[in-house]
Design a protein around this motif. Structure first.
Motif, PDB file in Angstrom:
ATOM      1  N   CYS A 373      35.698  45.718  48.574  1.00 36.18           N
ATOM      2  CA  CYS A 373      36.901  44.915  48.519  1.00 36.18           C
ATOM      3  C   CYS A 373      36.681  43.592  47.775  1.00 36.18           C
ATOM      4  N   ASN A 374      37.553  42.635  48.022  1.00 38.79           N
ATOM      5  CA  ASN A 374      37.508  41.357  47.318  1.00 38.79           C
ATOM      6  C   ASN A 374      36.195  40.606  47.516  1.00 38.79           C
ATOM      7  N   HIS A 450      42.929  41.776  52.529  1.00 39.92           N
ATOM      8  CA  HIS A 450      42.532  43.068  51.963  1.00 39.92           C
ATOM      9  C   HIS A 450      43.734  43.937  51.627  1.00 39.92           C
ATOM     10  N   GLY A 451      44.752  43.325  51.030  1.00 42.21           N
ATOM     11  CA  GLY A 451      45.873  44.117  50.563  1.00 42.21           C
ATOM     12  C   GLY A 451      47.140  43.300  50.485  1.00 42.21           C
ATOM     13  N   THR A 452      48.031  43.722  49.621  1.00 40.30           N
ATOM     14  CA  THR A 452      49.360  43.129  49.561  1.00 40.30           C
ATOM     15  C   THR A 452      50.165  43.651  50.748  1.00 40.30           C
ATOM     16  N   PRO A 453      50.793  42.761  51.515  1.00 36.94           N
ATOM     17  CA  PRO A 453      51.420  43.200  52.771  1.00 36.94           C
ATOM     18  C   PRO A 453      52.774  43.866  52.577  1.00 36.94           C
ATOM     19  N   TYR A 513      45.735  33.848  42.752  1.00 38.16           N
ATOM     20  CA  TYR A 513      44.926  34.155  41.578  1.00 38.16           C
ATOM     21  C   TYR A 513      44.882  35.638  41.242  1.00 38.16           C
ATOM     22  N   GLY A 514      45.414  36.516  42.100  1.00 43.47           N
ATOM     23  CA  GLY A 514      45.207  37.949  41.919  1.00 43.47           C
ATOM     24  C   GLY A 514      44.049  38.416  42.782  1.00 43.47           C
ATOM     25  N   TYR A 515      43.854  39.726  42.844  1.00 42.01           N
ATOM     26  CA  TYR A 515      42.804  40.285  43.699  1.00 42.01           C
ATOM     27  C   TYR A 515      41.571  40.642  42.872  1.00 42.01           C
ATOM     28  N   PRO A 516      40.424  40.046  43.198  1.00 40.75           N
ATOM     29  CA  PRO A 516      39.187  40.357  42.466  1.00 40.75           C
ATOM     30  C   PRO A 516      38.808  41.832  42.498  1.00 40.75           C
ATOM     31  N   ARG A 517      39.163  42.530  43.577  1.00 38.40           N
ATOM     32  CA  ARG A 517      38.791  43.947  43.659  1.00 38.40           C
ATOM     33  C   ARG A 517      39.489  44.777  42.586  1.00 38.40           C
ATOM     34  N   ASN A 518      40.553  44.230  41.996  1.00 40.32           N
ATOM     35  CA  ASN A 518      41.290  44.949  40.961  1.00 40.32           C
ATOM     36  C   ASN A 518      40.795  44.656  39.550  1.00 40.32           C
ATOM     37  N   SER A 622      48.587  49.715  51.307  1.00 39.59           N
ATOM     38  CA  SER A 622      48.575  48.661  50.290  1.00 39.59           C
ATOM     39  C   SER A 622      47.865  49.117  49.020  1.00 39.59           C
ATOM     40  N   LEU A 623      47.217  50.276  49.071  1.00 38.91           N
ATOM     41  CA  LEU A 623      46.572  50.791  47.866  1.00 38.91           C
ATOM     42  C   LEU A 623      47.579  50.956  46.729  1.00 38.91           C
ATOM     43  N   MET A 624      48.841  51.192  47.046  1.00 38.94           N
ATOM     44  CA  MET A 624      49.840  51.386  45.987  1.00 38.94           C
ATOM     45  C   MET A 624      49.945  50.152  45.099  1.00 38.94           C
ATOM     46  N   PHE A 625      49.792  48.956  45.676  1.00 36.50           N
ATOM     47  CA  PHE A 625      49.908  47.722  44.902  1.00 36.50           C
ATOM     48  C   PHE A 625      48.734  47.580  43.932  1.00 36.50           C
ATOM     49  N   ASP A 626      47.550  47.954  44.376  1.00 30.66           N
ATOM     50  CA  ASP A 626      46.375  47.895  43.509  1.00 30.66           C
ATOM     51  C   ASP A 626      46.430  48.982  42.438  1.00 30.66           C
TER      52      ASP A 626
END
Length: 749
Positions: A373-374, A450-453, A513-518, A622-626
């Protein structure tokens, strides 16, 4: 002639019989008959059997005029059987999905053995399922079929009738039948295994062995437990009639003594005052059948000696002493744990008085799981950009292999763990650290989430007890007050985090800032995708669909979800499904194997799975957002939307801004794929609008922005200027056709 005759005796199991019979009738392998034997049950078992027989021609109802007991009821079923193989299933147990298919395939692959032994799992009324601890004895190694002499360890597997399939011609030729009385499995299973000319094993859970709170005959107090002596007399009579099997007498003698010992020491089995009589009869059996030659451990030799002597009082005294010693050992172990816990906290308090080490950073994710993750993306970038920084990762020992070699590994709850929490300058996690963490002056705590809610979070769960499940909201806020930075992937997340996790600290800063895991989605190459697909096992040229449902707060077990076998029948051989169960659910004891389904639940990186796939099927995850960052098709399957929203709640109606096609049932999902809508123009337009709203900052540089702001103190860091429609992530390997996508209307944040 059917392949299998499944014999199901029923007596006082009306609450479970429906599930038991259904578990057979819903098998993917359909060449079988069920012989359901009503053993003159006083409850509704007979009526239930008749209902099933009227509904399905594969069910044959057999009503006995009087209650004859489990063994003779099975004999009645055997007399009516016409299948190649006999399978026995008690009326309160179940077959696991795909069991008959696996049994049939294994029988065919091992040359039609006389007996096939397969595994089971104990299923408790709490919902817990525990696989047989001796499953290793069923390893499918060596010759496909063998005799008991080749693998005598099979005698250690639970000696019951329902964990085996028997060739009916073999049973008929040998004249095997069940005797009356308790422990009727004993004079069946031992002779069958010893006489079998060929045996095979199947290393798969095929039976759910129900552990009822009450009602199990063998768990009740009764003088019928003395039937065990006659059952072993029958086993030895079988050996006496077959001199060629004399080698097994010492082994059976030892197994008999072990069985007697277990019965004698199990509370609640023998009636009050019956222990002396039981041991006297056991002593007589030892004299009658004694056959030395099977070595036993020292402890077992002591028990066996006391049984042979009939030393009732001595045995009880030693047994009670052993139980007392066990309790004392447990008390001592609990005391040692308490002392260690106190020592750890004293050590932590000492460490809190020592200076904070400015070159140390400690990371964790998902309650001490592996490198993910992030936090993982930030840790890797921090090692790259921050001179002299020494990083450590907190994880369970079983996940230590996922951590890079350049990063120190720390096991939770150790002295090193508390030292790291006390003295590291930087603390990074996607969940909260231990509630006993004391946030020191000079320490910096970054909460990455750990995800967009989509689903309701934090304080917003106060009115949703099914989802909150006793959450300590006061403790939650105390943890939030320790945050210095809260990472956000988009404006929607920022607004939710500030409301759901309100901090009393004026210094808590939101980093939108966005998600580093992406980041990896913008940096990966076609070669990376090809390598990942090869490692995961995706055949070349196949379209890989990642199926990743989330958990359900209104269910204790996993949601049934999609029938993947049915989906693949519609999609055809050109597809495979990467099935990933949510980490909050334990792995099932066994699942039905399918050549086009790859179980990736244990894969350490969901980002790698996303890159290896060609499309995503999910529900509320929340995986759909990533995944939208990859600009690959997303299909939403939300057949239980009303139940999910009623229990968990969502921040917006996904139907108003979906990342692709939405299916409200399995039929709709199949239609979406059959018509090509899943990767059509409309789906691409929806995905573009979704990406514009929820992925504005995921340009491949989020980790760098976080490191520069948090670790290097650069307050001038700004989000990117590259809009989503000008990014070019690596294409899917399956290369589904792309469609021209008109520029989306500006989505509201």
């Amino acid at each position: 002639m059917p392949r299998f005759s499944v014999i199901v005796p029923a007596y006082r199991v009306q609450a479970y019989l429906h599930e038991s019979l259904d578990s057979v009738l819903t098998q993917s392998f359909e060449d079988f008959e069920i012989i359901a034997v009503d053993d003159c049950s006083p409850d509704a078992c007979g009526a239930l059997i008749d209902e099933f027989a009227a509904r399905d021609r594969r069910v044959r109802a057999l009503h006995l005029p009087e209650n004859v007991g489990l063994g003779r009821a099975r004999n009645a079923g055997i007399a009516q059987a016409t299948g190649d193989y006999l399978i026995f299933l008690d009326g309160d147990d179940t077959l696991s999905p795909g069991a008959l298919r696996a049994i049939a395939d294994r029988i065919g692959a091992t040359g039609e053995p006389d007996v096939l032994v397969y595994d089971y799992a104990r299923t408790y009324w709490t919902g817990e399922s525990v696989r047989n601890s001796l499953a290793g004895l069923l390893a499918e190694t060596g010759p496909p079929s063998f005799t008991l002499a080749d693998r005598p360890g099979l005698l250690k597997v639970l000696m019951v009738v329902w964990n085996k399939a028997y060739r009916r011609a073999f049973v008929r030729a040998e004249g095997f039948t069940f005797p009356p009385g308790y422990y009727e499995d004993t004079p069946w299973t031992y002779p069958v295994l010893m006489a079998a000319g060929s045996i095979a094993v199947l290393d798969r859970v095929c039976v759910g062995y129900r552990q009822r709170r009450r009602g199990n005959i063998l768990s009740t107090t009764s003088s019928r437990h003395f039937d065990v002596f006659e059952q072993y007399d029958r086993v030895f009579a079988f050996l006496d009639a077959r001199p060629g099997l004399a080698r097994w007498r010492p082994v059976i003698f030892r197994r008999m003594l072990d069985h007697y010992s277990t019965l004698f020491t199990t509370r609640g089995r023998l009636p009050r005052g019956g222990h002396a009589e039981f041991l006297r009869r056991a002593r007589d059996h030892c004299v009658r059948h004694r056959t030395p030659g099977a070595p036993a451990p020292l402890r077992a030799r002591l028990r066996h000696g006391l049984i042979r002597l009939g030393a009732h009082r001595t045995y009880r005294a030693l047994w009670n002493a052993q139980a007392l010693c066990g309790r004392l050992r447990r008390i001592a172990a609990a005391g040692r744990r308490a002392v260690r816990a106190v020592a750890l906290q004293v050590y932590y308090r000492v460490q809190l008085r020592l200076p904070v080490q400015r070159d140390r950073a400690v990371f964790a994710a998902y309650w001490h799981r592996g490198y993910a993750c992030n936090p993982a993306a930030i840790e890797a970038k921090a090692r790259e950009l921050v001179p002299g920084l020494r990083t450590a990762w907190i994880c369970r020992p079983e996940d230590a292999h996922t951590v890079p070699t350049a990063t120190r590994r720390i096991a939770p709850g150790t002295y090193g763990y508390w030292r790291a929490l006390a003295r590291s300058r930087y603390l990074v996690n996607n969940v909260n650290f231990d509630r006993r963490l004391v946030k020191r002056r000079g320490q910096v705590l970054l909460q990455t989430h750990h995800g967009t809610p989509l689903k309701t979070m934090g304080l917003d769960l106060r009115d949703r007890p099914a989802a909150a499940r006793g959450m300590d909201f006061g403790g939650l806020l105390a943890n939030v007050d320790k945050w210095d930075f809260s990472l956000s992937s988009n404006r929607h997340s920022t607004l939710v985090w500030e409301r759901a996790y309100p901090s009393a600290s004026e210094n808590c800063e939101t980093l939108e800032y966005g998600y580093p895991r992406n980041d990896v989605y913008q940096r990966a190459t076609a070669a990376d995708v090809a390598r990942l697909r090869e490692v995961i096992g995706v055949p070349e040229g196949r379209v890989a669909l990642l199926y990743a449902p989330t958990h359900r707060d209104y269910r204790r077990d996993r949601c049934p979800g999609l029938d993947l076998a049915r989906v693949l029948r519609v999609l055809g051989p050109g597809y495979v499904i990467l099935a990933r169960a949510h980490y909050s659910y334990p792995a099932p004891a066994e699942r039905e194997p399918h050549p086009q389904v790859i179980d990736v639940s244990g894969h350490p990186s969901v980002e790698s799975l996303a890159l290896a796939s060609d499309a995503l099927i999910t529900d509320y995850s929340s995986l759909m957002f990533d995944y939208a960052n990859l600009d690959r098709p997303v299909v939403i399957h939300c057949g239980d939307r009303e139940a999910y929203e009623a229990t968990r709640g969502t921040y917006f109606d996904l139907r108003s801004c979906p990342p692709g096609a939405i299916a409200h049932s399995e039929e709709e999902l199949l239609d979406i794929f059959a018509t090509g809508h899943w990767r059509g123009v409309r789906s691409a337009q929806l995905r573009a609008a979704f990406r514009a709203r929820f992925c504005p900052y995921d340009d491949g540089h989020a980790a760098e922005r976080v490191v520069r702001r948090v670790f290097l103190g650069d307050t001038a860091v700004q989000p990117p200027a590259i809009p989503p429609d000008r990014r070019f992530p690596v294409p899917a390997a399956g290369n589904p056709p792309r469609f021209p996508v008109p520029a989306p209307a500006a989505g509201r944040a």
